[in-house]
Motif scaffolding. Structure first.
Motif, PDB file in Angstrom:
ATOM      1  N   ALA A  92       0.887  14.651  -1.521  1.00 29.39           N
ATOM      2  CA  ALA A  92       0.922  15.654  -0.446  1.00 29.39           C
ATOM      3  C   ALA A  92       0.911  14.998   0.931  1.00 29.39           C
ATOM      4  O   ALA A  92       1.519  15.514   1.872  1.00 29.39           O
ATOM      5  CB  ALA A  92      -0.253  16.619  -0.585  1.00 29.39           C
ATOM      6  N   GLY A  93       0.234  13.868   1.060  1.00 27.11           N
ATOM      7  CA  GLY A  93       0.129  13.208   2.360  1.00 27.11           C
ATOM      8  C   GLY A  93       1.155  12.128   2.605  1.00 27.11           C
ATOM      9  O   GLY A  93       1.328  11.679   3.739  1.00 27.11           O
ATOM     10  N   PHE A  94       1.859  11.697   1.556  1.00 22.36           N
ATOM     11  CA  PHE A  94       2.783  10.570   1.719  1.00 22.36           C
ATOM     12  C   PHE A  94       4.167  10.785   1.092  1.00 22.36           C
ATOM     13  O   PHE A  94       5.034   9.951   1.276  1.00 22.36           O
ATOM     14  CB  PHE A  94       2.164   9.298   1.119  1.00 22.36           C
ATOM     15  CG  PHE A  94       1.094   8.704   1.990  1.00 22.36           C
ATOM     16  CD1 PHE A  94       1.384   7.685   2.875  1.00 22.36           C
ATOM     17  CD2 PHE A  94      -0.199   9.188   1.947  1.00 22.36           C
ATOM     18  CE1 PHE A  94       0.402   7.144   3.688  1.00 22.36           C
ATOM     19  CE2 PHE A  94      -1.195   8.657   2.751  1.00 22.36           C
ATOM     20  CZ  PHE A  94      -0.893   7.635   3.631  1.00 22.36           C
ATOM     21  N   ARG A  95       4.386  11.864   0.342  1.00 23.19           N
ATOM     22  CA  ARG A  95       5.696  12.108  -0.276  1.00 23.19           C
ATOM     23  C   ARG A  95       6.284  13.377   0.318  1.00 23.19           C
ATOM     24  O   ARG A  95       5.655  14.407   0.349  1.00 23.19           O
ATOM     25  CB  ARG A  95       5.561  12.281  -1.791  1.00 23.19           C
ATOM     26  CG  ARG A  95       6.881  12.647  -2.465  1.00 23.19           C
ATOM     27  CD  ARG A  95       6.738  12.766  -3.975  1.00 23.19           C
ATOM     28  NE  ARG A  95       6.710  11.417  -4.520  1.00 23.19           N
ATOM     29  CZ  ARG A  95       6.001  11.063  -5.597  1.00 23.19           C
ATOM     30  NH1 ARG A  95       5.264  11.943  -6.244  1.00 23.19           N
ATOM     31  NH2 ARG A  95       6.028   9.820  -6.025  1.00 23.19           N
ATOM     32  N   GLY A 107       0.773  -1.234   0.000  1.00 26.91           N
ATOM     33  CA  GLY A 107       0.000   0.000   0.000  1.00 26.91           C
ATOM     34  C   GLY A 107       0.802   1.281   0.000  1.00 26.91           C
ATOM     35  O   GLY A 107       0.328   2.321  -0.473  1.00 26.91           O
ATOM     36  N   LEU A 108       2.025   1.248   0.510  1.00 28.34           N
ATOM     37  CA  LEU A 108       2.795   2.481   0.652  1.00 28.34           C
ATOM     38  C   LEU A 108       3.150   3.096  -0.695  1.00 28.34           C
ATOM     39  O   LEU A 108       2.924   4.292  -0.912  1.00 28.34           O
ATOM     40  CB  LEU A 108       4.052   2.232   1.480  1.00 28.34           C
ATOM     41  CG  LEU A 108       4.949   3.451   1.701  1.00 28.34           C
ATOM     42  CD1 LEU A 108       4.192   4.568   2.399  1.00 28.34           C
ATOM     43  CD2 LEU A 108       6.183   3.063   2.491  1.00 28.34           C
ATOM     44  N   TYR A 109       3.702   2.315  -1.593  1.00 29.94           N
ATOM     45  CA  TYR A 109       4.130   2.870  -2.887  1.00 29.94           C
ATOM     46  C   TYR A 109       2.965   3.499  -3.654  1.00 29.94           C
ATOM     47  O   TYR A 109       3.091   4.628  -4.131  1.00 29.94           O
ATOM     48  CB  TYR A 109       4.843   1.799  -3.722  1.00 29.94           C
ATOM     49  CG  TYR A 109       5.387   2.348  -5.010  1.00 29.94           C
ATOM     50  CD1 TYR A 109       6.537   3.136  -5.014  1.00 29.94           C
ATOM     51  CD2 TYR A 109       4.743   2.115  -6.221  1.00 29.94           C
ATOM     52  CE1 TYR A 109       7.039   3.662  -6.199  1.00 29.94           C
ATOM     53  CE2 TYR A 109       5.228   2.642  -7.404  1.00 29.94           C
ATOM     54  CZ  TYR A 109       6.383   3.411  -7.386  1.00 29.94           C
ATOM     55  OH  TYR A 109       6.869   3.939  -8.555  1.00 29.94           O
ATOM     56  N   PRO A 110       1.810   2.826  -3.754  1.00 29.16           N
ATOM     57  CA  PRO A 110       0.681   3.489  -4.425  1.00 29.16           C
ATOM     58  C   PRO A 110       0.238   4.774  -3.724  1.00 29.16           C
ATOM     59  O   PRO A 110      -0.112   5.747  -4.392  1.00 29.16           O
ATOM     60  CB  PRO A 110      -0.435   2.438  -4.398  1.00 29.16           C
ATOM     61  CG  PRO A 110       0.265   1.143  -4.256  1.00 29.16           C
ATOM     62  CD  PRO A 110       1.502   1.426  -3.451  1.00 29.16           C
ATOM     63  N   MET A 111       0.264   4.792  -2.393  1.00 29.98           N
ATOM     64  CA  MET A 111      -0.158   6.001  -1.677  1.00 29.98           C
ATOM     65  C   MET A 111       0.804   7.159  -1.940  1.00 29.98           C
ATOM     66  O   MET A 111       0.379   8.312  -2.040  1.00 29.98           O
ATOM     67  CB  MET A 111      -0.292   5.738  -0.177  1.00 29.98           C
ATOM     68  CG  MET A 111      -1.489   4.901   0.186  1.00 29.98           C
ATOM     69  SD  MET A 111      -3.062   5.520  -0.465  1.00 29.98           S
ATOM     70  CE  MET A 111      -3.251   7.020   0.457  1.00 29.98           C
ATOM     71  N   ILE A 112       2.092   6.875  -2.035  1.00 31.08           N
ATOM     72  CA  ILE A 112       3.063   7.931  -2.348  1.00 31.08           C
ATOM     73  C   ILE A 112       2.712   8.573  -3.690  1.00 31.08           C
ATOM     74  O   ILE A 112       2.812   9.791  -3.843  1.00 31.08           O
ATOM     75  CB  ILE A 112       4.504   7.368  -2.373  1.00 31.08           C
ATOM     76  CG1 ILE A 112       4.975   7.041  -0.951  1.00 31.08           C
ATOM     77  CG2 ILE A 112       5.468   8.343  -3.041  1.00 31.08           C
ATOM     78  CD1 ILE A 112       6.300   6.295  -0.892  1.00 31.08           C
ATOM     79  N   ASN A 113       2.265   7.771  -4.636  1.00 30.58           N
ATOM     80  CA  ASN A 113       1.939   8.291  -5.967  1.00 30.58           C
ATOM     81  C   ASN A 113       0.499   8.792  -6.085  1.00 30.58           C
ATOM     82  O   ASN A 113       0.234   9.735  -6.821  1.00 30.58           O
ATOM     83  CB  ASN A 113       2.222   7.225  -7.027  1.00 30.58           C
ATOM     84  CG  ASN A 113       3.706   6.949  -7.125  1.00 30.58           C
ATOM     85  OD1 ASN A 113       4.484   7.826  -7.453  1.00 30.58           O
ATOM     86  ND2 ASN A 113       4.102   5.739  -6.797  1.00 30.58           N
TER      87      ASN A 113
END
Length: 126
Positions: free
Chosen positions: A31-34, A21-27
């Motif tokens: 604003a909330g994960f990168r 889940g982390l990599y998709p959320m970064i993309n």
């Protein structure tokens, strides 16, 4: 549902979130994960670390009582990571969205595991 079953379910859900889940959320929600400026090497490193942790949490779900040190490591390291990110987000308001993105995600994961996991094994499960 017993407490151990809830813990097993939480370990699988959190493990999947960390592992895939982390990599998709970064993309999906940068604003909330990168963290800016964008640092691909950092993103690859942190994604790999959480993916491995996620896989081990899923494996731990088979016998949580035998993996308490991993579970409690996840609780405390997630809280520590969230604290550091909170300080950075508060001191540099260009990162405020992390206060509604990855910070509460880590605190929620830590809280779920911390509430469901026993502090120590009092007697071997049957």
């Amino acid at each position: 549902m017993t407490r151990e079953r809830r813990l097993q379910f939480a370990l699988v859900v959190i493990g999947l979130g960390f592992a895939v889940g982390l990599y998709p959320m970064i993309n999906f929600w940068p604003a909330g994960f990168r963290w800016m400026p964008q640092q691909p090497q950092y993103e690859q490193m942190i994604t790999a670390m959480y993916a491995v942790l996620g896989i081990f949490l899923i494996l731990a779900s088979r016998a949580p009582h035998k993996n308490l040190s991993l579970i409690w490591f996840t609780v405390w390291s997630s809280l520590g990571h969230a604290l550091v990110m909170t300080v950075h987000a508060v001191t540099d308001l260009s990162h405020w969205a992390h206060l509604v993105g990855d910070v509460p995600a880590l605190v929620t994961a830590a809280a779920l595991l911390g509430v469901l996991a026993p502090r120590r094994l009092t007697s071997p499960p049957s």
